[in-house]
Design an enzyme around this catalytic site. Structure first.
Site, PDB file in Angstrom:
ATOM      1  N   SER A  43     -21.724  12.727 -12.636  1.00  0.00           N
ATOM      2  CA  SER A  43     -22.923  12.402 -13.416  1.00  0.00           C
ATOM      3  C   SER A  43     -23.658  11.206 -12.792  1.00  0.00           C
ATOM      4  O   SER A  43     -24.095  11.297 -11.648  1.00  0.00           O
ATOM      5  CB  SER A  43     -22.523  12.174 -14.875  1.00  0.00           C
ATOM      6  N   ASP A  97     -22.953  22.583 -19.974  1.00  0.00           N
ATOM      7  CA  ASP A  97     -23.097  21.117 -20.036  1.00  0.00           C
ATOM      8  C   ASP A  97     -24.416  20.788 -20.739  1.00  0.00           C
ATOM      9  O   ASP A  97     -25.490  21.151 -20.267  1.00  0.00           O
ATOM     10  CB  ASP A  97     -23.099  20.620 -18.575  1.00  0.00           C
ATOM     11  N   HIS A 138     -19.664  18.805 -19.824  1.00  0.00           N
ATOM     12  CA  HIS A 138     -19.852  17.626 -18.966  1.00  0.00           C
ATOM     13  C   HIS A 138     -18.593  16.753 -18.906  1.00  0.00           C
ATOM     14  O   HIS A 138     -18.598  15.720 -18.258  1.00  0.00           O
ATOM     15  CB  HIS A 138     -21.013  16.801 -19.535  1.00  0.00           C
TER      16      HIS A 138
END
Ligand SMILES: N[C@@H](CCC(=O)N[C@@H](CSC=O)C(=O)NCC(=O)O)C(=O)O
Length: 287
Positions: free
Chosen positions: A154, A231, A265
């Protein structure tokens, strides 16, 4: 290792997961970092490859080492894995803890240019100069300085991509889980770049992987990206991997984007594919 303080050490898969703290000159505060020394590091008579792992928003160095299960694969491959923290710590700047996507735990692995952030928020230089050099020096008996890779998740995926593209040759291999690929074009990135870099969007390009890859002129690289299709941040267009893939294709930089059906995620996703990422780096770093 005089300047390093050992915070913890745990045996895992035959190696040791350690956490150290040190005084950072770049960030002007005390920082933790993790280092996994696989069993092959014992004795110090072989030089091993290193992978830096950069964590995402809200993380410390702990999330990855306790949740991903990477140690099994690093032990199998004989790879050292280093994990910095995600922002300066113990430094009080007004507004640094008001939201989870800016300030503390959200350093974005860049060098801030705007007051009051520019005095401490220098995660780019911290990572790619200070910590990089510290690892090479403090662990010189086991680290091979010519075989260093980087990965992240991320915000940390953005950090891994940008660190590689801005510093050609510093990292020989790069991969990312659900990276923020085009921060200039997503809400997280716009907020962070406005806060840390200011309104001038020309400056943003220097820290945006999708822009940087178009100008990349370093050693050949293949980018490996894994993205969960379920996600929520991907669905909300915070991550924009397709923009990076399109930019890579426009300039002939090889990129692999695996869209993983049903994955979100979280570290459940990362732990599922971390072995594949370690093996991807191993193939390049041990070639
Ligand atoms: N608090 C947020 C969710 C924050 C989150 O999901 N953080 C991710 C990284 S997001 C991009 O950088 C993370 O790694 N969390 C740590 C973990 O252990 O899962 C919300 O309210 O949505």
């Amino acid at each position: 290792m005089d300047s390093l303080e050992l915070v913890s050490s745990n045996k895992v898969f035959g190696g040791y997961q350690k956490v150290y703290s040190h005084e950072s000159a770049e960030l002007k505060c005390k920082m933790n970092f993790s280092i996994y020394l696989p069993p092959q590091a014992e004795g110090g008579d072989v030089k091993l490859p290193v992978i830096f792992y950069l964590s995402g928003l809200t993380c410390t160095e702990q999330n990855f080492i306790t949740k991903s299960g990477f140690q099994r694969y690093a032990a199998e491959q004989g790879i050292i894995v280093v994990g910095p923290d995600t922002s300066p710590r113990g430094v009080k700047i007004p507004g640094d803890d008001e939201t989870w996507d800016f300030g503390v735990s959200a350093g974005f692995y860049l060098d801030a240019e705007k007051d009051p952030w520019s005095n401490h928020y220098r995660m780019g230089s911290y990572l790619n100069k200070e910590l990089y050099d510290l690892i090479l020096k403090a662990f010189c008996n086991v680290v091979d300085p010519n075989r260093i890779g980087i990965m992240g998740h991320s915000m940390g995926g953005h950090g891994a991509l940008v660190s590689t593209l801005r510093n050609p040759g510093l990292y020989k291999s790069v991969s990312a889980f659900a990276p923020i690929c085009n921060p200039s074009a997503c809400p997280w990135g716009v907020k962070a770049f406005t806060g840390y870099l200011g309104e001038d969007k020309n400056k943003w390009q220097d820290w945006d992987a999708t822009e940087l890859v178009k100008k990349y002129d370093g050693p050949p690289l293949t980018l490996l990206l894994d993205q969960g299709a379920a996600d929520k941040f991907y669905i909300e267009k915070q991550l924009l991997p397709e923009n990076l893939v399109e930019a890579c294709r426009s300039v002939g930089v090889p990129v692999i984007l695996n869209l993983r059906e049903g994955y979100d995620h979280s570290y459940y996703f990362i732990s599922t594919y971390i072995g594949e990422h370690i093996n991807f780096h191993a193939k390049i770093l041990k070639a």
